[in-house]
Design an enzyme around this catalytic site. Sequence first.
Site, short mmCIF file in Angstrom:
data_model
loop_
_atom_site.label_atom_id
_atom_site.label_comp_id
_atom_site.label_asym_id
_atom_site.label_seq_id
_atom_site.Cartn_x
_atom_site.Cartn_y
_atom_site.Cartn_z
N TYR A 253 0.85 -1.19 0.00
CA TYR A 253 0.00 0.00 0.00
C TYR A 253 0.88 1.24 0.00
O TYR A 253 2.01 1.22 0.52
CB TYR A 253 -0.92 -0.04 1.23
CG TYR A 253 -1.90 1.11 1.35
CD1 TYR A 253 -2.70 1.49 0.27
CD2 TYR A 253 -2.02 1.81 2.54
CE1 TYR A 253 -3.60 2.53 0.39
CE2 TYR A 253 -2.93 2.85 2.67
CZ TYR A 253 -3.71 3.21 1.59
OH TYR A 253 -4.60 4.25 1.69
N TYR A 263 -3.27 5.58 9.38
CA TYR A 263 -2.81 4.23 9.05
C TYR A 263 -1.59 3.96 9.89
O TYR A 263 -0.46 4.10 9.47
CB TYR A 263 -2.48 4.15 7.55
CG TYR A 263 -2.26 2.75 7.02
CD1 TYR A 263 -3.33 1.88 6.82
CD2 TYR A 263 -0.98 2.31 6.69
CE1 TYR A 263 -3.13 0.61 6.31
CE2 TYR A 263 -0.78 1.03 6.17
CZ TYR A 263 -1.85 0.19 6.00
OH TYR A 263 -1.65 -1.08 5.50
#
Length: 374
Positions: A253, A263
């Site tokens: 990612y 995140y």
Amino acid sequence: MGASAATGMQMVAASPCIPACQRMLGSRSVVSAFGRALSTRTGFASCVQTASARPLVASNHKRFAVRAMSQGAVQGLPIDLRGKRAFIAGVADDNGYGWAIAKALAAAGAEILVGTWVPALNIFETSLRRGKFDESRKLPDGSLMEITKVYPLDAVFDTLEDVPEHVKTNKRYAGSSKWTVKEVVETVKDDFGSIDILVHSLANGPEVTKPLLETSRSGYLAAVSASSYSYISLLKHFLPIMNPGGASISLTYIASERTIPGYGGGMSSAKAALESDTRVLAYEAGRKGKIRVNTISAGPLGSRAAKAIGFIEKMIEYSYVNAPLQKELLADEVGNAAAFLVSPLASAITGSTVYVDNGLNTMAIAVDSPTLST
């Protein structure tokens, strides 16, 4: 990010073979040994009655290009994985990237084996058996994807000796056995002998919602263990039973190289490690077993797994608004890219991070930034 559904393989059109090679090359042109080898080893059929090998230069010394032609009615560059066997680690439902990759590989003809996290195994197998996934199992030809076998898997543990007592006695693990990495690989070897394709589609960070500054040491190490070292372990144990010329892929990612607030929990670090490991593993697995290793940096998908970070819908909206291709990212687009990367068409690609995110990774500033509107 998480992992699902794939459509049919796209084919690139190619011209049919001209009956006489002189018409393609000129009256007395010749094809080099390299050109003839290329035309067969890449899946093309070479034309009949080519002359002996000499440099790709015509009699008038003008250079020319030789196009590999398909033969008869066979056209395009089909992704053909017939006769190949794939093990996909991290499939627990029908809406993640792992499922999408499984479908794409199945559509290309590969036999599918999956490894499912032990606590999710019963629900997954029950759903399969009762036909709850039948609609999403449909392949382009109308048939249903067949999963030859589902293996219980917890890729956090390499061997049974690594499993702590509280996990061994956990009721969610009751009834399952041989689910550590080494045991799963041994079982696959006993069942099938070998595999050709390994897919790593799993990640976990117990503190993913915490900022990095608030992440505990145990939470950080857990994220790296489950999300990146698990790939090293799987490849390490599978490599001895992978057929030469095989391929392995993982999912990463953009948070590995760009800051994505929210995140956290060490997940961005784990993805960065995964990408770095991809380059090193490409060298080591390439030299040791002639196995290619790549990773796909996939855009945000609203899978069940991805919802754990708490703001996946906002990331999907952000991507739609700001990516160069302003469209929804489909799981099957990642599946199709994976099918290409593990196929002979990508035989010279290894150690790469391939972006499948509508181009979002190329942007340095958000199109909808207030700065641009003032």
